[in-house]
Enzyme design. Structure first.
Site, PDB file in Angstrom:
ATOM      1  N   PHE A 137       0.863  -1.181   0.000  1.00 38.84           N
ATOM      2  CA  PHE A 137       0.000   0.000   0.000  1.00 38.84           C
ATOM      3  C   PHE A 137       0.895   1.226   0.000  1.00 38.84           C
ATOM      4  O   PHE A 137       1.653   1.447   0.934  1.00 38.84           O
ATOM      5  CB  PHE A 137      -0.943   0.044   1.209  1.00 38.84           C
ATOM      6  CG  PHE A 137      -1.857   1.249   1.161  1.00 38.84           C
ATOM      7  CD1 PHE A 137      -3.037   1.215   0.429  1.00 38.84           C
ATOM      8  CD2 PHE A 137      -1.511   2.432   1.806  1.00 38.84           C
ATOM      9  CE1 PHE A 137      -3.859   2.334   0.352  1.00 38.84           C
ATOM     10  CE2 PHE A 137      -2.332   3.554   1.728  1.00 38.84           C
ATOM     11  CZ  PHE A 137      -3.500   3.512   0.994  1.00 38.84           C
ATOM     12  N   ASP A 222       9.369   2.890   1.730  1.00 37.34           N
ATOM     13  CA  ASP A 222       8.176   3.661   2.094  1.00 37.34           C
ATOM     14  C   ASP A 222       7.922   3.478   3.588  1.00 37.34           C
ATOM     15  O   ASP A 222       7.427   2.442   4.032  1.00 37.34           O
ATOM     16  CB  ASP A 222       6.971   3.196   1.263  1.00 37.34           C
ATOM     17  CG  ASP A 222       5.722   4.041   1.549  1.00 37.34           C
ATOM     18  OD1 ASP A 222       5.761   4.889   2.468  1.00 37.34           O
ATOM     19  OD2 ASP A 222       4.713   3.847   0.843  1.00 37.34           O
ATOM     20  N   LYS A 251       2.303  10.611   7.479  1.00 36.77           N
ATOM     21  CA  LYS A 251       1.486  10.314   8.657  1.00 36.77           C
ATOM     22  C   LYS A 251       1.976  11.032   9.931  1.00 36.77           C
ATOM     23  O   LYS A 251       1.642  12.194  10.131  1.00 36.77           O
ATOM     24  CB  LYS A 251       1.362   8.809   8.841  1.00 36.77           C
ATOM     25  CG  LYS A 251       0.512   8.184   7.703  1.00 36.77           C
ATOM     26  CD  LYS A 251      -0.017   6.815   7.999  1.00 36.77           C
ATOM     27  CE  LYS A 251      -1.085   6.398   7.002  1.00 36.77           C
ATOM     28  NZ  LYS A 251      -0.608   5.627   5.860  1.00 36.77           N
TER      29      LYS A 251
HETATM   30  C1  LIG Z   1      -0.864   5.733   4.425  1.00 32.86           C
HETATM   31  C2  LIG Z   1       0.263   5.322   3.530  1.00 32.86           C
HETATM   32  C3  LIG Z   1       0.550   6.022   2.344  1.00 32.86           C
HETATM   33  C4  LIG Z   1      -0.334   7.119   1.828  1.00 32.86           C
HETATM   34  O1  LIG Z   1      -0.400   8.214   2.666  1.00 32.86           O
HETATM   35  P1  LIG Z   1      -1.579   9.299   2.450  1.00 32.86           P
HETATM   36  O2  LIG Z   1      -1.192  10.409   3.382  1.00 32.86           O
HETATM   37  O3  LIG Z   1      -2.869   8.639   2.807  1.00 32.86           O
HETATM   38  O4  LIG Z   1      -1.526   9.706   1.024  1.00 32.86           O
HETATM   39  C5  LIG Z   1       1.655   5.640   1.625  1.00 32.86           C
HETATM   40  N1  LIG Z   1       2.427   4.624   2.024  1.00 32.86           N
HETATM   41  C6  LIG Z   1       2.182   3.923   3.139  1.00 32.86           C
HETATM   42  C7  LIG Z   1       3.099   2.813   3.539  1.00 32.86           C
HETATM   43  C8  LIG Z   1       1.071   4.234   3.926  1.00 32.86           C
HETATM   44  O5  LIG Z   1       0.793   3.507   5.006  1.00 32.86           O
END
Ligand SMILES: *Cc1c(COP(=O)(O)O)cnc(C)c1O
Length: 409
Positions: A137, A222, A251
């Site tokens: 994700f 990520d 986040k």
């Molecule tokens: C939540 C998340 C995203 C996306 O972040 P948003 O602020 O919702 O665009 C990208 N990568 C990972 C691993 C995430 O958990």
């Protein structure tokens, strides 16, 4: 509390929230419109690592609200350099590019990797490929869902962006086989959050690091969800002793107050951006930088990371006991972060979360029988134990209702 039909008519139904309407939050606790209190065991998918309205973060935001909030990047402001210096110092990286949401940070990393591939590595024009993992994700943009394997996230949104190769998560041999002369990057989560806190084999990241270095491929990690204290370290990658060439943050970087994201990493990679080649109206705004810098200040001493480790041991012990009781089929934990699979027949992850909410604990299912726990790192051991006791109780009662014979009492 039911939402009336008028609201449903005007609000797009791209979420299916639990039946609570929150009005206040403080620390690990939130209050709904009826004055009921809940322990927040989701913490905004880790955006609330420091709990609701952490005093130091509210103070930083309030101070900045009284000064200047937005300049655009057409002009510099006095919070930007300290923010960049703070985050790069915290993460041991050379350079930072500020954005707003996690998806934008990932998009930025993809663009940096492609441009680096063409200008530095010498990949022929339009040929760059990026290897990604199944079940990942990385956000919701059209390019990012192009590399998703989740039908819900993809279906109906094509045509998709080409240039991605998808390999099984946790399988370094598959990455080795997928690398060729067009490969510019391997983009991967050190722990897959949305997939249910999936932890890869212990040598996965070290093997990816070696493969990428050997083949002149960028390792892009990520850490939008795994980063900033959740795993008991500042970044999850530290657990494997590796460093990504680029790392995405988001986040928790916004302290639960506003969206703040960034890509940090090698100067020779982020250096491919020149004025006009990439940007964002709101990225790196004064309010975001002031809050982000206060987040750095909270993490710099390392005490919250240590807390995540200590409390994580407590949480793991509780959850392992529920596995031993036969109420959970499996549990995966790292730091103060857990994915658990429900083993009570007929009880879905969603059903469990509904029953937890009725008992004053908020959590969210990821897929099917899997739920994720990510309490604020600032939670007291007492509150953590309270929430975990409620979880055990709810599971035991549900098991008794189904007449599960493996459960005693
Ligand atoms: C939540 C998340 C995203 C996306 O972040 P948003 O602020 O919702 O665009 C990208 N990568 C990972 C691993 C995430 O958990």
């Amino acid at each position: 509390m039911t939402v009336d039909r008028d609201t449903r008519a005007v609000l797009a139904q791209n979420y299916h929230p639990l039946d609570v309407v929150l009005v206040e939050g403080e620390g690990s606790w939130v209050t709904d419109v009826q004055g009921r209190r809940y322990l927040d065991f989701l913490a905004g998918y880790s955006a609330l690592n420091f709990g609701h309205r952490h005093p130091a973060l509210v103070e930083a935001a309030t101070r900045q609200l009284g000064r200047i909030t937005l300049t655009s990047r057409a002009f510099d402001h006095d919070q930007l350099a300290p923010f960049a210096l703070g985050v790069t110092r915290l993460t041991g990286t050379d350079m930072l590019l500020p954005m707003n949401t996690g998806a934008e940070a990932v998009e930025t990393a993809i663009k940096a990797a492609r441009k680096w591939g063409y200008e530095v590595k010498g990949v022929p024009a339009e040929q760059a490929t990026i290897i990604v993992a199944e079940g990942a994700f990385h956000g919701r943009t059209t390019t990012i869902v192009s590399m998703s394997t989740d039908p819900e996230a993809r279906d109906g949104f094509g045509p998709f962006t080409p240039g991605f190769r998808i390999v099984p998560y946790g399988d370094a041999d598959a990455v080795a086989a997928a690398i060729d002369a067009t490969t510019v990057a391997m983009l991967v989560e050190p722990v897959q959050g949305e997939s249910g806190v999936l932890i890869p084999p212990a040598d996965y990241l070290t093997r990816l690091r070696a493969l990428c270095t050997d083949a002149d491929v960028l390792l892009v990690l990520d850490e939008v969800q795994s980063g900033l204290g959740r795993t008991g370290t500042t970044l999850a990658q530290e657990l494997s002793g590796v460093q990504g060439d680029l790392t995405t943050l988001g986040k928790a970087l916004g302290g639960g107050i506003l969206p703040v994201s960034a890509v940090v990493g090698r100067r020779d990679v982020l250096g491919v951006f020149t004025p006009g080649t990439h940007g964002s109206t709101f990225g790196g705004n004064p309010l975001a930088c002031a809050v982000g810098l206060a987040v750095v200040d909270l993490l710099e001493p390392g005490t919250l990371q240590e807390r995540a480790r200590t409390l994580g041991v407590v949480m793991t012990a509780h959850l392992d006991a529920l596995v031993a009781e036969g109420l959970l089929s499996s549990v995966r934990t790292t730091g103060l972060w857990a994915g658990l699979d429900v083993a009570v027949p007929g009880l879905s992850g969603r059903g469990l979360c509904e029953q937890l909410a009725a008992r004053g604990v908020l959590a969210k299912d990821t897929h099917g029988d899997t739920i994720r726990l990510a309490p604020p790192l600032t939670i007291s051991e007492e509150d953590l134990t309270l929430g975990l006791d409620v979880l055990g109780d709810v599971l035991r009662k549900a098991a008794r209702r189904t007449g599960m014979d493996s459960v005693e009492g």
